[in-house]
Motif scaffolding. Structure first.
Motif, PDB file in Angstrom:
ATOM      1  N   SER A  15      54.464 -51.339  49.326  1.00 35.73           N
ATOM      2  CA  SER A  15      55.430 -50.476  50.025  1.00 35.73           C
ATOM      3  C   SER A  15      54.897 -49.083  50.298  1.00 35.73           C
ATOM      4  CB  SER A  15      56.736 -50.384  49.226  1.00 35.73           C
ATOM      5  OG  SER A  15      56.520 -49.728  47.987  1.00 35.73           O
ATOM      6  N   ARG A  16      53.761 -48.723  49.677  1.00 36.80           N
ATOM      7  CA  ARG A  16      53.251 -47.359  49.846  1.00 36.80           C
ATOM      8  C   ARG A  16      51.754 -47.314  49.556  1.00 36.80           C
ATOM      9  NH1 ARG A  16      56.410 -44.010  45.377  1.00 36.80           N
ATOM     10  NH2 ARG A  16      55.113 -42.356  46.224  1.00 36.80           N
ATOM     11  N   GLY A  17      51.120 -46.203  49.926  1.00 36.14           N
ATOM     12  CA  GLY A  17      49.744 -45.938  49.561  1.00 36.14           C
ATOM     13  C   GLY A  17      48.756 -46.981  50.037  1.00 36.14           C
ATOM     14  N   ILE A  18      47.827 -47.327  49.156  1.00 31.94           N
ATOM     15  CA  ILE A  18      46.763 -48.266  49.510  1.00 31.94           C
ATOM     16  C   ILE A  18      47.337 -49.642  49.823  1.00 31.94           C
ATOM     17  CG2 ILE A  18      44.744 -49.481  48.587  1.00 31.94           C
ATOM     18  CD1 ILE A  18      44.052 -46.878  47.073  1.00 31.94           C
ATOM     19  N   GLY A  19      48.334 -50.084  49.055  1.00 31.63           N
ATOM     20  CA  GLY A  19      48.933 -51.396  49.305  1.00 31.63           C
ATOM     21  C   GLY A  19      49.555 -51.495  50.685  1.00 31.63           C
ATOM     22  N   ARG A  20      50.233 -50.442  51.095  1.00 35.51           N
ATOM     23  CA  ARG A  20      50.829 -50.399  52.439  1.00 35.51           C
ATOM     24  C   ARG A  20      49.745 -50.536  53.503  1.00 35.51           C
ATOM     25  NH1 ARG A  20      51.540 -46.698  56.448  1.00 35.51           N
ATOM     26  NH2 ARG A  20      53.500 -46.774  57.625  1.00 35.51           N
ATOM     27  N   PRO A 186      38.488 -48.249  44.681  1.00 31.82           N
ATOM     28  CA  PRO A 186      38.626 -46.969  45.382  1.00 31.82           C
ATOM     29  C   PRO A 186      38.256 -45.795  44.494  1.00 31.82           C
ATOM     30  CG  PRO A 186      40.609 -48.325  45.617  1.00 31.82           C
ATOM     31  CD  PRO A 186      39.776 -48.929  44.533  1.00 31.82           C
ATOM     32  N   GLY A 187      37.777 -44.749  45.127  1.00 32.23           N
ATOM     33  CA  GLY A 187      37.649 -43.462  44.470  1.00 32.23           C
ATOM     34  C   GLY A 187      38.899 -42.641  44.729  1.00 32.23           C
ATOM     35  N   PHE A 188      38.755 -41.321  44.781  1.00 32.59           N
ATOM     36  CA  PHE A 188      39.901 -40.443  45.038  1.00 32.59           C
ATOM     37  C   PHE A 188      40.394 -40.678  46.463  1.00 32.59           C
ATOM     38  CE2 PHE A 188      37.544 -38.247  41.676  1.00 32.59           C
ATOM     39  CZ  PHE A 188      38.558 -38.059  40.752  1.00 32.59           C
ATOM     40  N   THR A 189      41.638 -41.118  46.576  1.00 38.34           N
ATOM     41  CA  THR A 189      42.186 -41.532  47.860  1.00 38.34           C
ATOM     42  C   THR A 189      43.431 -40.721  48.182  1.00 38.34           C
ATOM     43  OG1 THR A 189      41.364 -43.773  47.410  1.00 38.34           O
ATOM     44  CG2 THR A 189      42.964 -43.532  49.193  1.00 38.34           C
ATOM     45  N   LEU A 190      43.550 -40.328  49.429  1.00 39.94           N
ATOM     46  CA  LEU A 190      44.632 -39.446  49.849  1.00 39.94           C
ATOM     47  C   LEU A 190      45.946 -40.217  49.941  1.00 39.94           C
ATOM     48  CD1 LEU A 190      44.911 -36.471  50.444  1.00 39.94           C
ATOM     49  CD2 LEU A 190      44.547 -36.960  52.865  1.00 39.94           C
ATOM     50  N   THR A 191      46.605 -40.336  48.814  1.00 36.83           N
ATOM     51  CA  THR A 191      47.922 -40.967  48.730  1.00 36.83           C
ATOM     52  C   THR A 191      48.936 -39.915  48.295  1.00 36.83           C
ATOM     53  OG1 THR A 191      47.540 -41.569  46.421  1.00 36.83           O
ATOM     54  CG2 THR A 191      46.890 -43.187  48.094  1.00 36.83           C
ATOM     55  N   ASP A 192      50.199 -40.321  48.199  1.00 35.06           N
ATOM     56  CA  ASP A 192      51.253 -39.394  47.771  1.00 35.06           C
ATOM     57  C   ASP A 192      50.916 -38.764  46.425  1.00 35.06           C
ATOM     58  OD1 ASP A 192      52.641 -40.004  50.021  1.00 35.06           O
ATOM     59  OD2 ASP A 192      54.048 -41.375  49.066  1.00 35.06           O
ATOM     60  N   PHE A 214      38.297 -36.711  50.480  1.00 36.46           N
ATOM     61  CA  PHE A 214      38.960 -37.849  49.863  1.00 36.46           C
ATOM     62  C   PHE A 214      38.917 -39.046  50.820  1.00 36.46           C
ATOM     63  CE2 PHE A 214      41.584 -34.300  47.894  1.00 36.46           C
ATOM     64  CZ  PHE A 214      40.852 -34.303  46.719  1.00 36.46           C
ATOM     65  N   GLY A 215      39.018 -40.225  50.221  1.00 34.90           N
ATOM     66  CA  GLY A 215      39.132 -41.421  51.036  1.00 34.90           C
ATOM     67  C   GLY A 215      40.521 -41.560  51.619  1.00 34.90           C
ATOM     68  N   LEU A 216      40.637 -42.375  52.634  1.00 41.11           N
ATOM     69  CA  LEU A 216      41.918 -42.682  53.252  1.00 41.11           C
ATOM     70  C   LEU A 216      42.353 -44.090  52.849  1.00 41.11           C
ATOM     71  CD1 LEU A 216      41.209 -41.347  56.868  1.00 41.11           C
ATOM     72  CD2 LEU A 216      42.427 -40.171  55.005  1.00 41.11           C
ATOM     73  N   PRO A 217      43.646 -44.324  52.679  1.00 38.32           N
ATOM     74  CA  PRO A 217      44.095 -45.685  52.363  1.00 38.32           C
ATOM     75  C   PRO A 217      43.571 -46.725  53.346  1.00 38.32           C
ATOM     76  CG  PRO A 217      45.902 -44.128  52.102  1.00 38.32           C
ATOM     77  CD  PRO A 217      44.771 -43.361  52.711  1.00 38.32           C
ATOM     78  N   GLU A 218      43.472 -46.340  54.604  1.00 36.78           N
ATOM     79  CA  GLU A 218      42.994 -47.275  55.629  1.00 36.78           C
ATOM     80  C   GLU A 218      41.540 -47.685  55.384  1.00 36.78           C
ATOM     81  OE1 GLU A 218      46.491 -45.146  56.913  1.00 36.78           O
ATOM     82  OE2 GLU A 218      44.551 -44.383  56.197  1.00 36.78           O
ATOM     83  N   MET A 220      40.206 -48.079  52.394  1.00 32.78           N
ATOM     84  CA  MET A 220      40.265 -49.091  51.336  1.00 32.78           C
ATOM     85  C   MET A 220      40.710 -50.443  51.936  1.00 32.78           C
ATOM     86  SD  MET A 220      39.360 -46.874  49.206  1.00 32.78           S
ATOM     87  CE  MET A 220      39.213 -45.161  49.753  1.00 32.78           C
ATOM     88  N   ALA A 221      41.646 -50.373  52.857  1.00 30.70           N
ATOM     89  CA  ALA A 221      42.160 -51.586  53.496  1.00 30.70           C
ATOM     90  C   ALA A 221      41.074 -52.309  54.279  1.00 30.70           C
ATOM     91  CB  ALA A 221      43.335 -51.238  54.394  1.00 30.70           C
ATOM     92  N   LYS A 222      40.209 -51.544  54.932  1.00 27.34           N
ATOM     93  CA  LYS A 222      39.139 -52.174  55.718  1.00 27.34           C
ATOM     94  C   LYS A 222      38.167 -52.930  54.822  1.00 27.34           C
ATOM     95  CE  LYS A 222      39.435 -49.048  59.645  1.00 27.34           C
ATOM     96  NZ  LYS A 222      38.835 -47.900  60.361  1.00 27.34           N
ATOM     97  N   ALA A 223      37.938 -52.428  53.607  1.00 29.69           N
ATOM     98  CA  ALA A 223      37.086 -53.154  52.669  1.00 29.69           C
ATOM     99  C   ALA A 223      37.729 -54.475  52.263  1.00 29.69           C
ATOM    100  CB  ALA A 223      36.801 -52.295  51.442  1.00 29.69           C
ATOM    101  N   VAL A 224      39.045 -54.451  52.070  1.00 35.10           N
ATOM    102  CA  VAL A 224      39.766 -55.679  51.734  1.00 35.10           C
ATOM    103  C   VAL A 224      39.659 -56.687  52.872  1.00 35.10           C
ATOM    104  CG1 VAL A 224      42.071 -56.655  51.307  1.00 35.10           C
ATOM    105  CG2 VAL A 224      41.353 -54.557  50.132  1.00 35.10           C
ATOM    106  N   VAL A 225      39.872 -56.234  54.091  1.00 32.37           N
ATOM    107  CA  VAL A 225      39.789 -57.132  55.244  1.00 32.37           C
ATOM    108  C   VAL A 225      38.381 -57.705  55.388  1.00 32.37           C
ATOM    109  CG1 VAL A 225      39.885 -57.232  57.767  1.00 32.37           C
ATOM    110  CG2 VAL A 225      41.733 -56.152  56.493  1.00 32.37           C
ATOM    111  N   PHE A 226      37.372 -56.881  55.139  1.00 32.91           N
ATOM    112  CA  PHE A 226      35.995 -57.391  55.190  1.00 32.91           C
ATOM    113  C   PHE A 226      35.811 -58.564  54.227  1.00 32.91           C
ATOM    114  CE2 PHE A 226      31.915 -57.252  52.882  1.00 32.91           C
ATOM    115  CZ  PHE A 226      31.094 -57.789  53.873  1.00 32.91           C
ATOM    116  N   LEU A 227      36.269 -58.400  52.987  1.00 28.41           N
ATOM    117  CA  LEU A 227      36.120 -59.482  52.008  1.00 28.41           C
ATOM    118  C   LEU A 227      36.917 -60.719  52.414  1.00 28.41           C
ATOM    119  CD1 LEU A 227      36.280 -57.410  48.697  1.00 28.41           C
ATOM    120  CD2 LEU A 227      34.290 -58.672  49.569  1.00 28.41           C
TER     121      LEU A 227
END
Length: 247
Positions: A15-20, A186-192, A214-218, A220-227
């Protein structure tokens, strides 16, 4: 046409952050996504609305994945609806930061239950249909702080380090069924959560990151999609998305 067209995925803590960001990126690539949340239905519905605006389908999955009964029932609900699960992203996590001298049993147990035990509950629920399909992608979200020390995060670091160790064993055991199991750290990521840190402290943190931001949630998401989409010969591995903060 997306790289994951026709695939079915569940993302915990979506619902939020990296998961979103992960849920949205998987949907963008063609997945039907189960959007798990525990408390904040309004935020989860915003994610669902954004997915539907892409012309994609999704399912809201309310569950406390730290509870084994709820976690496994959540996976069953998704399977009852769609009959298939291709991608399981174990992302849900919490922090209860305190030094060891101040950390309570509850601080320790809550973090281990939500961050580590939930990965076991959801993985064991997801792997059986994947075994039957002879195909699956399990992607666990750990953290740089599961690889290196962080003051006040003995519980968090232990949980995230445990995810890495769990992933390797799961990868070894499930490879023969066509299931890969990997980690994004992830390292330090720009979340809430990070945005609430005072600017002066943020600047101190950034000074320790070779890429200077800082990293962006997006990201981190691109790494997930790659895998999920391209990692057919990658299993038991970690992708560290941290701007060089830990090498």
């Amino acid at each position: 046409m997306g790289r994951l067209e026709g695939k079915y995925a569940i993302v915990t803590g979506a619902s939020r952050g990296i998961g979103r960001a992960i849920a949205l990126e998987l949907a963008r690539e063609g997945c039907i996504v189960g959007v798990n949340y525990q408390h904040n239905q309004a935020l989860a519905e915003e994610v669902a609305a954004e997915i539907k605006s892409m012309g994609r389908e999704c399912m809201l999955l309310q569950a406390n994945v730290a509870d084994p009964t709820e976690a496994r029932a959540m996976v069953r609900r998704f399977l009852d609806a769609y009959g298939r699960l291709d991608i399981m992203v174990n992302n849900a996590g919490i922090t209860r930061d305190r030094s060891l001298r101040k950390m309570t049993d509850e601080d320790w147990l809550q973090v281990i239950q939500t961050n580590l035990n939930a990965v076991f509950f959801c993985t064991t629920a997801a792997m059986q249909p994947m075994i039957e399909q002879q195909y699956g992608r399990i992607i666990n979200i750990s953290s740089m702080n599961g690889q290196t020390a962080a003051f006040g995060q003995a519980n968090y670091g232990a949980s995230k380090g445990g995810i890495i160790a769990f992933t390797k064993t799961a990868a070894l055991e499930l490879a023969k069924y066509g299931i890969t199991v990997n980690v994004v750290a992830p390292g330090f990521t720009l979340t809430d959560m990070l945005s609430k840190v005072p600017e002066e402290v943020q600047n101190q943190i950034k000074a320790r990151i070779p890429l200077g931001r800082f990293g962006l949630p997006e990201e981190m998401a691109k790494a997930v999609v790659f895998l999920a989409a391209d990692g057919d010969y990658i299993t038991g591995q970690q992708i560290n998305v941290n701007g060089g903060a830990y090498m």
